[in-house]
Design a protein around this motif. Structure first.
Motif, PDB file in Angstrom:
ATOM      1  N   MET B  38       0.845  -1.203   0.000  1.00 33.48           N
ATOM      2  CA  MET B  38       0.000   0.000   0.000  1.00 33.48           C
ATOM      3  C   MET B  38       0.873   1.244   0.000  1.00 33.48           C
ATOM      4  SD  MET B  38      -1.263  -0.120   3.960  1.00 33.48           S
ATOM      5  CE  MET B  38      -1.058  -1.897   4.076  1.00 33.48           C
ATOM      6  N   ARG B  39       0.287   2.338  -0.483  1.00 39.30           N
ATOM      7  CA  ARG B  39       0.974   3.620  -0.369  1.00 39.30           C
ATOM      8  C   ARG B  39       0.252   4.432   0.699  1.00 39.30           C
ATOM      9  NH1 ARG B  39       3.287   7.942  -4.228  1.00 39.30           N
ATOM     10  NH2 ARG B  39       2.651   6.660  -6.006  1.00 39.30           N
ATOM     11  N   LEU B  40       0.982   4.831   1.713  1.00 37.09           N
ATOM     12  CA  LEU B  40       0.439   5.718   2.740  1.00 37.09           C
ATOM     13  C   LEU B  40       0.803   7.154   2.376  1.00 37.09           C
ATOM     14  CD1 LEU B  40       1.305   4.051   6.179  1.00 37.09           C
ATOM     15  CD2 LEU B  40      -0.802   3.852   4.839  1.00 37.09           C
ATOM     16  N   VAL B  41      -0.189   8.024   2.406  1.00 39.71           N
ATOM     17  CA  VAL B  41       0.036   9.442   2.136  1.00 39.71           C
ATOM     18  C   VAL B  41       0.007  10.184   3.469  1.00 39.71           C
ATOM     19  CG1 VAL B  41      -0.847  11.481   0.965  1.00 39.71           C
ATOM     20  CG2 VAL B  41      -1.007   9.245  -0.140  1.00 39.71           C
ATOM     21  N   LEU B  42       1.093  10.874   3.774  1.00 33.41           N
ATOM     22  CA  LEU B  42       1.223  11.551   5.069  1.00 33.41           C
ATOM     23  C   LEU B  42       1.642  13.003   4.849  1.00 33.41           C
ATOM     24  CD1 LEU B  42       3.112   8.764   7.069  1.00 33.41           C
ATOM     25  CD2 LEU B  42       0.784   9.552   7.501  1.00 33.41           C
ATOM     26  N   PRO B  43       0.673  13.909   4.757  1.00 28.28           N
ATOM     27  CA  PRO B  43       1.040  15.329   4.668  1.00 28.28           C
ATOM     28  C   PRO B  43       1.832  15.760   5.905  1.00 28.28           C
ATOM     29  CG  PRO B  43      -1.277  14.996   4.141  1.00 28.28           C
ATOM     30  CD  PRO B  43      -0.779  13.705   4.715  1.00 28.28           C
ATOM     31  N   ALA B  44       2.644  16.781   5.744  1.00 29.43           N
ATOM     32  CA  ALA B  44       3.504  17.247   6.836  1.00 29.43           C
ATOM     33  C   ALA B  44       2.707  17.407   8.124  1.00 29.43           C
ATOM     34  CB  ALA B  44       4.160  18.573   6.453  1.00 29.43           C
TER      35      ALA B  44
END
Lengths: 125, 125
Positions: B38-44
């Motif tokens: 999976m790709r986890l998207v983590l904004p700052a």
């Protein structure tokens, strides 16, 4: 065996090799009983001949372009593309440009001689 | 479940999201009985709270910077770095910059409710 056993939590560099690629060798990055991750270095024109692995695998193109020969077709893979291969799928890689790829292999869970040990472990739970 | 089941041989895009990151969602790229990517998207500033998975896993930073909290230490991970985590290792991720990471999880071969069957099965070997 001299294969590395990366410790849990240890950061591993998988940057493109760029200018260093022509002098680089393929190398194993980590290996456990169930998991193997390696970087294959494929200078332009080189190939990784047709083969298969027993378990599932993924191949991620880190740099360059490699042709994936699998399932009766040829697909170019470029940097930042990956592919999943089911257990036992025959495939080959042919570098169209200087390339390196990250290969992740899931070994089948136990080697035959390890099955008994595992069974004992489960039996004590 | 609506999780995707990528076919063997299908090319998957894992490019950095760059400007699209702020509007992107984490998503599963492939899932089989033994493997999940999976790709986890983590904004700052966002974090993925402390947790563990039963099986082994790797986390690859695709873009940005994430802090890996694991094994009692905090390590920054940047693009093109990866880490291996052993089975059950508790960890958290905290994005220091807009980041996305590729998480590869080896499921334990059997789901928990199947473990008894497995133990019995092995016991008969």
């Amino acid at each position: 065996m001299s294969l590395p056993h990366v410790s849990s939590g240890e950061i591993v560099d998988i940057r493109p090799l760029d200018q260093r690629l022509k002098d680089a060798f393929s190398n194993a990055l980590l290996r456990t009983e169930r998991l193997e991750v390696m970087r294959l270095v494929l200078p332009a024109g080189k190939s990784f001949p047709e083969h298969h692995v027993d378990g599932e695998s993924t191949i991620q193109c880190i740099e360059g372009v490699v042709e994936l020969h699998a399932h009766g077709s040829i697909k170019p893979m470029r940097a930042n593309q990956m592919v999943y291969l089911g257990p036992g799928v025959r495939h080959a890689l042919v570098a169209q440009q200087d390339a390196s790829v990250l290969v992740t292999i899931l070994r089948n869970q136990q080697l035959p001689h390890e099955a008994d040990d595992s069974a004992e472990g489960l039996g004590t739970v």
